[in-house]
Design an enzyme around this catalytic site. Structure first.
Site, mmCIF file in Angstrom:
data_model
loop_
_atom_site.group_PDB
_atom_site.id
_atom_site.type_symbol
_atom_site.label_atom_id
_atom_site.label_comp_id
_atom_site.label_asym_id
_atom_site.label_seq_id
_atom_site.Cartn_x
_atom_site.Cartn_y
_atom_site.Cartn_z
ATOM 1 N N GLU A 9 11.749 2.070 -2.346
ATOM 2 C CA GLU A 9 11.932 3.529 -2.419
ATOM 3 C C GLU A 9 12.650 4.065 -1.182
ATOM 4 O O GLU A 9 12.945 5.252 -1.094
ATOM 5 C CB GLU A 9 10.574 4.211 -2.567
ATOM 6 N N CYS A 63 4.172 -2.284 -0.411
ATOM 7 C CA CYS A 63 3.753 -2.572 0.968
ATOM 8 C C CYS A 63 2.240 -2.729 1.073
ATOM 9 O O CYS A 63 1.711 -3.735 0.604
ATOM 10 C CB CYS A 63 4.311 -1.532 1.933
ATOM 11 N N HIS A 121 10.143 -1.982 0.860
ATOM 12 C CA HIS A 121 10.199 -0.585 0.409
ATOM 13 C C HIS A 121 11.417 -0.310 -0.471
ATOM 14 O O HIS A 121 12.457 0.106 0.031
ATOM 15 C CB HIS A 121 10.186 0.344 1.623
HETATM 16 N N1 LIG Z 1 4.096 0.104 5.480
HETATM 17 C C1 LIG Z 1 2.861 -0.366 5.155
HETATM 18 O O1 LIG Z 1 2.289 -0.014 4.102
HETATM 19 C C2 LIG Z 1 2.203 -1.310 6.157
HETATM 20 C C3 LIG Z 1 1.079 -2.088 5.540
HETATM 21 C C4 LIG Z 1 0.216 -2.809 6.590
HETATM 22 N N2 LIG Z 1 -0.426 -1.828 7.482
HETATM 23 C C5 LIG Z 1 1.073 -3.761 7.421
HETATM 24 O O2 LIG Z 1 1.346 -3.461 8.583
HETATM 25 O O3 LIG Z 1 1.502 -4.792 6.911
#
Ligand SMILES: NC(=O)CC[C@H](N)C(=O)O
Length: 154
Positions: A115, A29, A113
């Protein structure tokens, strides 16, 4: 890439080529976005972002579709990534970059994600891929150490 400080030490630096190595990295992410930027790419703010546990992504290496958990508002712009950086996954809802790799430095990253738990386990395989990257690094380091020892005649 990853920054750090390498301290002082005795002896001939050319005798320890294995002391400086690239360490495999798996970004998820925000980690994916920061790696994309660090490799020279750009990110942008999406109109709606992706939030939820049922987003389909396609693994471009295997052509398999995975259901993923996502929670982000920004994404990497694939066309800004330099030569050698591979887009490995795309989001099937809007075609946005959902994963990248830079094999030369054993870097892999996912926008979603894998995970997530509870959540889909379709992407569990990516952790096995990262373990293989780390094993490759350990084997390479051992081979370098062995060749450095034999070259020194010890
Ligand atoms: N879940 C995250 O790591 C979000 C990453 C970043 N802040 C976004 O909104 O894309």
């Amino acid at each position: 890439m990853a920054t750090g400080r390498i301290g002082n030490g005795p002896g001939d630096p050319s005798a320890v080529p294995y002391a400086v190595e690239t360490v495999p990295v798996f970004g998820i992410c925000m980690g994916h976005q920061l790696l994309g930027q660090d490799l020279g790419g750009k990110t942008f703010k999406m109109k709606f972002g992706h939030h939820g546990g049922n987003h389909p992504v396609r693994n471009l290496r295997t052509d398999h579709v995975e259901i993923s958990a996502q929670n982000h508002n920004y994404a990497v712009v694939p066309t800004t990534l330099p030569e050698g950086v591979e887009v490995t996954h795309i989001n099937l809802n809007d075609g946005s970059c959902a994963g990248l790799a830079f094999p030369a430095q054993r870097i892999m990253s996912l926008q979603y994600h894998p995970e997530a738990s509870p959540g889909p386990h379709d992407s569990d395989y990516t952790f096995r891929e990262f373990v293989e990257l780390m094993k490759w690094n350990i084997d390479k380091k051992r081979d370098l150490q062995l060749s450095a020892v034999s070259a020194s005649g010890a």
